[in-house]
Design a protein around this motif. Structure first.
Motif, PDB file in Angstrom:
ATOM      1  N   SER A 111      -7.908 -48.203  -2.484  1.00 47.53           N
ATOM      2  CA  SER A 111      -6.941 -47.162  -2.850  1.00 47.53           C
ATOM      3  C   SER A 111      -5.855 -47.733  -3.770  1.00 47.53           C
ATOM      4  CB  SER A 111      -6.327 -46.513  -1.610  1.00 47.53           C
ATOM      5  OG  SER A 111      -5.534 -47.434  -0.899  1.00 47.53           O
ATOM      6  N   LYS A 148      -5.557 -46.895  -8.021  1.00 51.34           N
ATOM      7  CA  LYS A 148      -4.314 -46.391  -8.622  1.00 51.34           C
ATOM      8  C   LYS A 148      -3.918 -47.233  -9.824  1.00 51.34           C
ATOM      9  CE  LYS A 148      -2.471 -44.418  -4.380  1.00 51.34           C
ATOM     10  NZ  LYS A 148      -1.506 -44.569  -3.285  1.00 51.34           N
ATOM     11  N   ARG A 185      -6.166 -46.495 -12.722  1.00 48.30           N
ATOM     12  CA  ARG A 185      -5.775 -45.233 -13.350  1.00 48.30           C
ATOM     13  C   ARG A 185      -4.581 -45.425 -14.290  1.00 48.30           C
ATOM     14  NH1 ARG A 185      -7.266 -42.388  -8.942  1.00 48.30           N
ATOM     15  NH2 ARG A 185      -5.287 -42.743  -7.908  1.00 48.30           N
TER      16      ARG A 185
END
Length: 170
Positions: A13, A17, A20
């Motif tokens: 996770s 991020k 991204r």
């Protein structure tokens, strides 16, 4: 994950991020929003004074520092941001000990918070040689945001690798 080598061991996770942010070309702007300017500690003498001031604030009774300097040979590729060296020498009938700290030269143009986190890490080695629970507790005592700054420093290194310097040099 090759581009995120500094985040090895972090959860999917977290890494997704960061991926991204990189894909959207936003990692630099996120870092600049949080750390808008680089520090001004450019010389070895200024770095020594900075480290000694931190040492005197938190580790007054520990051994003195002999030398603190920027080192262009330290490779962050080998997971070293700084190094602490303890050198013992026999001089005649005396045993002398020197504590030296070297900081990777790429941190000459970094936020003061990152430099402080690295110096705190190396100073903690004056009392705790191993990276154990007591070591990290000492780091947090000297810098309460230690773990967040360590993570942000990893993001900074990713940015340096992928985009180049975060700050403009003139």
């Amino acid at each position: 994950m090759h581009g995120l080598k500094y985040l090895a061991g972090y959860s999917e996770s977290v890494t997704s991020k960061v991926e991204r942010l990189i894909a959207d070309n936003k990692l630099g702007s996120v870092l600049l929003a949080k750390y808008p300017t680089p520090h001004q500690i450019r010389t070895d003498r200024a770095l020594y004074d900075f480290a000694v001031a931190l040492k005197n604030e938190f580790l007054r009774k520990s051994q003195p520092l002999s030398k603190v300097s920027y080192d262009p040979k330290i490779s962050v590729m080998n997971h070293a941001l700084g190094l602490h060296a303890f050198v013992s020498r026999v001089q005649g009938a005396k045993l002398t000990a020197k504590h030296e700290i070297k900081i990777a030269a790429l941190f000459k143009l970094a936020p003061i918070e990152f430099l402080r986190m690295i110096v705190v890490h190396e100073l903690a080695h004056l009392k705790e040689k191993e990276h154990n629970k007591a070591f990290y507790q000492l780091c947090e005592y000297m810098e309460p945001a230690y773990h967040q700054l360590e993570f942000d420093t990893r993001l900074y290194l990713i940015h340096l690798d992928s985009e180049g310097p975060l700050y403009q040099t003139f």
